[in-house]
Design an enzyme around this catalytic site. Structure first.
Site, short mmCIF file in Angstrom:
data_model
loop_
_atom_site.label_atom_id
_atom_site.label_comp_id
_atom_site.label_asym_id
_atom_site.label_seq_id
_atom_site.Cartn_x
_atom_site.Cartn_y
_atom_site.Cartn_z
N ARG A 49 -7.92 -16.32 -9.21
CA ARG A 49 -7.06 -15.34 -8.55
C ARG A 49 -7.89 -14.35 -7.74
O ARG A 49 -7.47 -13.89 -6.69
CB ARG A 49 -6.20 -14.59 -9.59
CG ARG A 49 -5.14 -13.69 -8.93
CD ARG A 49 -4.35 -12.86 -9.94
NE ARG A 49 -5.15 -11.78 -10.50
CZ ARG A 49 -5.54 -11.68 -11.76
NH1 ARG A 49 -5.21 -12.62 -12.63
NH2 ARG A 49 -6.27 -10.67 -12.17
N TYR A 101 11.51 -11.40 13.10
CA TYR A 101 11.93 -12.45 12.17
C TYR A 101 12.90 -11.84 11.15
O TYR A 101 12.67 -10.75 10.63
CB TYR A 101 10.71 -13.04 11.48
CG TYR A 101 11.02 -13.86 10.25
CD1 TYR A 101 11.89 -14.94 10.31
CD2 TYR A 101 10.44 -13.54 9.03
CE1 TYR A 101 12.19 -15.68 9.17
CE2 TYR A 101 10.72 -14.28 7.89
CZ TYR A 101 11.60 -15.34 7.97
OH TYR A 101 11.88 -16.06 6.85
N ASP A 171 1.97 -9.36 14.42
CA ASP A 171 2.31 -10.69 13.92
C ASP A 171 2.00 -11.69 15.04
O ASP A 171 2.65 -11.68 16.08
CB ASP A 171 3.79 -10.75 13.53
CG ASP A 171 4.17 -12.08 12.88
OD1 ASP A 171 3.59 -13.12 13.25
OD2 ASP A 171 5.07 -12.08 12.01
N LYS A 196 3.31 -22.02 9.62
CA LYS A 196 3.72 -22.46 10.95
C LYS A 196 2.57 -23.16 11.69
O LYS A 196 2.08 -24.18 11.24
CB LYS A 196 4.27 -21.26 11.72
CG LYS A 196 5.28 -20.41 10.94
CD LYS A 196 6.47 -21.19 10.40
CE LYS A 196 7.60 -20.32 9.91
NZ LYS A 196 7.31 -19.48 8.75
#
Length: 364
Positions: A49, A101, A171, A196
């Site tokens: 982690r 978005y 973004d 994406k």
């Protein structure tokens, strides 16, 4: 790696990283824990982690292609957004682009309703510049925006943001590092939904935050290993593999998009086309929105689905999919109307894409 050009960095992502065996491709380190050589010593890896070798190679590559110092990959694009904003002080004032978005809008609204942040939304660059003031803490934009394809001048906004002591967040999902590098233009943080274009094959869920701000990076890194929204080793490997063809995929999707746009602009069934001239994202408005269900049902090459940036071409109806949580009246106020469809252009033969759209849009 940073001394090489972008396409070389991409093609060589992870290679020559395993000196012991000479493996060309970076291994997938699935171990969740790591042995200490001796008491008080560490290999640099203790618990996955906190840090994982496969993930570290991916982050090094992502930072390099965005021309930045640091990258932190996360379990999704929204996880990246939430990780970043959760590190901001309660009461922060944020100026944001209005066309966002739908998932970002949904979370922003939730946070504002809870009293954590105050948002001022703007549609144009002029409005953004006019809204940035001494009270502003952060400025958040997509460029181009989703789905209206509005572009902003990052350098201009960065100067205005920094003049009041605020930070600019960009973004960069739609353009990817192939067409835009916000950090050298003055952005403080770059965000991607790595699901994406970065991965490019619709088989990885991931996100990334990229910055050259050392203090901000240390905060993001601390919060990530504390709260745990990390990307798995297998997904890190798949994302790194996808990056190797990023430049080629973006080039082909742009070539196809330009041809598709030429057709759409000539189609009697289309009244407006929204495209910036590069990248694979195209939005358009149909003459008769009542025909949208039949249009979507007729398509054979385009797949009616959410998401974007894969090798397969997709068509999305934002009003009922990606932006369903944006109230209709609000959507209409800035141009996101029910007659709009969004395309993610893939790498198929352009003529097949055009013919598919023609038979769906124009044949009764």
């Amino acid at each position: 790696m940073t001394e090489f050009q972008r396409d070389t960095i991409l093609a060589h992502a992870g290679i020559r990283s395993d000196e012991k065996t000479g493996a060309l491709i970076a291994p997938i380190y699935l171990s969740t824990t790591y042995q200490h050589p001796e008491f008080g010593q560490s290999t640099g890896y203790d618990y996955t982690r906190t840090k994982n070798p496969t993930r570290a190679l991916l982050e090094e590559t992502l930072a390099a292609i965005e021309k930045a110092d640091h990258a932190v990959v996360t379990s999704s694009g929204m996880a990246a957004l939430v990780l970043l904003f959760n590190g901001f002080p309660t009461g922060s004032k944020i100026v944001a682009a209005r066309d966002l978005y739908g998932g970002s809008y949904r979370w922003f609204q939730q946070q504002e309703e809870a009293g954590r942040f105050a948002f001022t939304y703007c549609q144009t660059e002029v409005e953004l510049l006019e809204s940035i003031s001494e009270e502003t803490d952060y400025v958040f934009i997509e460029t181009p925006t989703n789905p209206l394809m509005v572009e902003f001048d990052i350098e201009t906004l960065a100067k205005a943001t920094h003049a009041v002591g605020a930070k600019l967040i960009v973004d960069n999902t739609f353009y990817s590092p192939i067409y835009q590098n916000p950090i050298p233009l003055g952005a403080d943080v770059v965000l991607h939904s790595a699901t994406k274009y970065l991965s490019g094959h619709n088989d990885v869920l991931g996100g990334v935050l990229i910055t050259s701000d050392q203090e901000l990076y240390e905060k993001i890194y601390f919060d990530q290993y504390t709260t745990g929204p990390t990307l798995s080793p297998l997904d890190s490997y798949l994302l790194m593999r996808g990056l190797k063809t990023l430049s080629l995929r973006m080039e082909r999707s742009t070539q196809n998009a330009l041809k598709v746009v030429d057709y759409l602009q000539s189609s009697p069934a289309v009244k407006e086309v929204l495209y910036t001239g590069k990248g694979g994202m195209v939005s358009f408005k149909v003459v008769d929105e009542a025909k949208i269900p039949s249009i979507l049902n007729r398509l054979r090459v385009f797949t009616f689905a959410e998401s974007l940036g894969g090798v397969e071409s997709l068509i999305t109806y934002p009003a009922t999919q990606t932006h369903i949580d944006v109230p209709r009246e609000l959507r209409y106020s800035y141009g996101l109307t029910d007659d709009l469809l969004r395309l993610s252009i893939g790498i198929e033969d352009a003529q097949d894409l055009i013919q598919d759209l023609r038979q769906a849009l124009e044949e009764d």
